[in-house]
Design a protein around this motif. Sequence first.
Motif, PDB file in Angstrom:
ATOM      1  N   LEU A  24       0.795  -0.942  -0.172  1.00 51.36           N
ATOM      2  CA  LEU A  24       0.055   0.199   0.107  1.00 51.36           C
ATOM      3  C   LEU A  24       0.954   1.074   0.045  1.00 51.36           C
ATOM      4  CD1 LEU A  24      -2.543  -1.205   2.689  1.00 51.36           C
ATOM      5  CD2 LEU A  24      -3.053  -1.236   0.281  1.00 51.36           C
ATOM      6  N   ALA A  25       1.825   1.329   1.026  1.00 54.40           N
ATOM      7  CA  ALA A  25       2.802   2.326   0.924  1.00 54.40           C
ATOM      8  C   ALA A  25       3.717   2.625  -0.388  1.00 54.40           C
ATOM      9  CB  ALA A  25       3.570   2.307   2.261  1.00 54.40           C
TER      10      ALA A  25
ATOM     11  N   ASP B 203       4.476   5.483  -5.362  1.00 59.64           N
ATOM     12  CA  ASP B 203       4.598   5.312  -6.859  1.00 59.64           C
ATOM     13  C   ASP B 203       3.629   6.528  -7.452  1.00 59.64           C
ATOM     14  OD1 ASP B 203       4.633   1.765  -7.132  1.00 59.64           O
ATOM     15  OD2 ASP B 203       6.107   3.385  -6.442  1.00 59.64           O
ATOM     16  N   ALA B 204       2.728   6.840  -6.694  1.00 59.88           N
ATOM     17  CA  ALA B 204       1.669   7.834  -7.218  1.00 59.88           C
ATOM     18  C   ALA B 204       2.080   9.195  -6.694  1.00 59.88           C
ATOM     19  CB  ALA B 204       0.325   7.540  -6.797  1.00 59.88           C
ATOM     20  N   GLY B 205       3.354   9.420  -6.344  1.00 58.67           N
ATOM     21  CA  GLY B 205       3.692  10.947  -5.737  1.00 58.67           C
ATOM     22  C   GLY B 205       3.293  11.276  -4.826  1.00 58.67           C
TER      23      GLY B 205
ATOM     24  N   MET C 141      -0.742  -7.275  -6.546  1.00 59.31           N
ATOM     25  CA  MET C 141      -1.793  -6.703  -7.219  1.00 59.31           C
ATOM     26  C   MET C 141      -2.213  -5.092  -7.019  1.00 59.31           C
ATOM     27  SD  MET C 141      -4.212  -9.852  -7.047  1.00 59.31           S
ATOM     28  CE  MET C 141      -5.832  -9.417  -7.786  1.00 59.31           C
ATOM     29  N   ILE C 142      -1.638  -4.470  -5.894  1.00 62.86           N
ATOM     30  CA  ILE C 142      -1.927  -3.390  -5.341  1.00 62.86           C
ATOM     31  C   ILE C 142      -1.393  -2.461  -6.341  1.00 62.86           C
ATOM     32  CG2 ILE C 142      -1.464  -1.592  -3.461  1.00 62.86           C
ATOM     33  CD1 ILE C 142      -3.794  -3.675  -2.817  1.00 62.86           C
ATOM     34  N   GLY C 143      -2.180  -1.296  -6.368  1.00 62.46           N
ATOM     35  CA  GLY C 143      -1.715  -0.123  -7.239  1.00 62.46           C
ATOM     36  C   GLY C 143      -2.219  -0.274  -8.512  1.00 62.46           C
TER      37      GLY C 143
ATOM     38  N   THR D   3      -7.252   9.274  -2.768  1.00 62.90           N
ATOM     39  CA  THR D   3      -6.446   8.722  -2.237  1.00 62.90           C
ATOM     40  C   THR D   3      -6.388   7.127  -2.544  1.00 62.90           C
ATOM     41  OG1 THR D   3      -5.705  10.203  -0.528  1.00 62.90           O
ATOM     42  CG2 THR D   3      -4.852   8.126  -0.188  1.00 62.90           C
ATOM     43  N   LEU D   4      -7.730   6.512  -2.003  1.00 61.25           N
ATOM     44  CA  LEU D   4      -8.054   5.151  -2.121  1.00 61.25           C
ATOM     45  C   LEU D   4      -8.030   4.513  -3.547  1.00 61.25           C
ATOM     46  CD1 LEU D   4     -11.150   5.258   0.202  1.00 61.25           C
ATOM     47  CD2 LEU D   4      -8.759   4.897   0.868  1.00 61.25           C
TER      48      LEU D   4
END
Length: 295
Positions: free
Chosen positions: A22-23, A28-30, A133-135, A156-157
């Motif tokens: 998750l972190a 990765d998404a900045g 699979m997250i992200g 965010t989610l």
Amino acid sequence: PVPDSTTSDVAVLGLGAMGTALADALLDAGRSVTVWNRTPTKTQPLAARGATVAPTPADAAASAPVVIACLLNHQNVMDALVDVSQTDLSPAAQPILVDLTTTTPAEARRTATAAAEAGRRHLDGAIMAIPSMIGRPEAAILYSGDPEVYTEAEPTLQILGTSRHVGGEPGLASIRDLALLSAMYTTFAGLHQAVALAGSAGITAADLVPELAAFVGAMVPSIQKDVPAFDSGDHTTVGQDLVFTRNAVDLIVRAAREEGREPSVLTAVQNVVAGEVERGHGHLDTSAMIEAFRR
Ligand code: FVH
């Protein structure tokens, strides 16, 4: 520096296999991320990526408007919340606690209450994916709680995967997740039983499993025809009745035992079917089995 709610965009409590994923997705998404973990060494890979490391759950929870908890169980979350409740917050700051820990519906409701007492709004979430699979869109995550809170946290989610709000009552994400998982575990136990039964005649898994998976995969969609009976409770439109089903199941159980195998998943089904027949429902469609699970 003492973290305050502008230190990071989001905080993550718990850096196990899932929490780390998750972190990482958030980085990765900045997004700027503050992390906390009981065992500090697990924060290092994320710190190396620029995450802020908080010494306590309270410091992490005070550092961002959205705080994600992904710990082992409900008690861990409640322990972290005790710590968090001791941090004073400006009235303006009403951070959102998003609990992605697997919990029961009752535990989700208790966490919602505890979060409110700690001055936080709350969403419960159920991750229907594995860390790798997250992200990505294939990571489905269900959420329940106040729809307005979900809307505020949603930007965010949606970084974490395909997020879906399934209702306002805090326990709804959990019960939906656990219902699906209950069907998965029951089905897989039945598949294991099938391979063992065929194995009694020397049929290998390599031989049986492709046919087994195709057969079960082809049969599962037929559950749709029972939806009207499930939702109405009227099982009088009969395809295959319970007496017929009982005879079929009895024969398979007898065959397995003759071959030296104990089909304990199937005998559980046999007990449910026999119970409904003994209640006088033998003439009803096999969909009537659901009533045994509703009592
Ligand atoms: N991994 C998966 O595929 C599944 C997918 C579906 C959802 N689950 C749920 O996610 C929660 C965390 O699972 P996890 O796989 O990350 O679990 P671990 O790798 O074992 O990490 C556990 C974290 O919890 C921390 N922790 C354990 N006990 C305590 C405690 N007493 N106090 C504070 N934290 C605790 C542990 O810390 P540490 O051992 O590193 O110090 C990890 O951060 C879980 O609910 C799954 O059902 C994942």
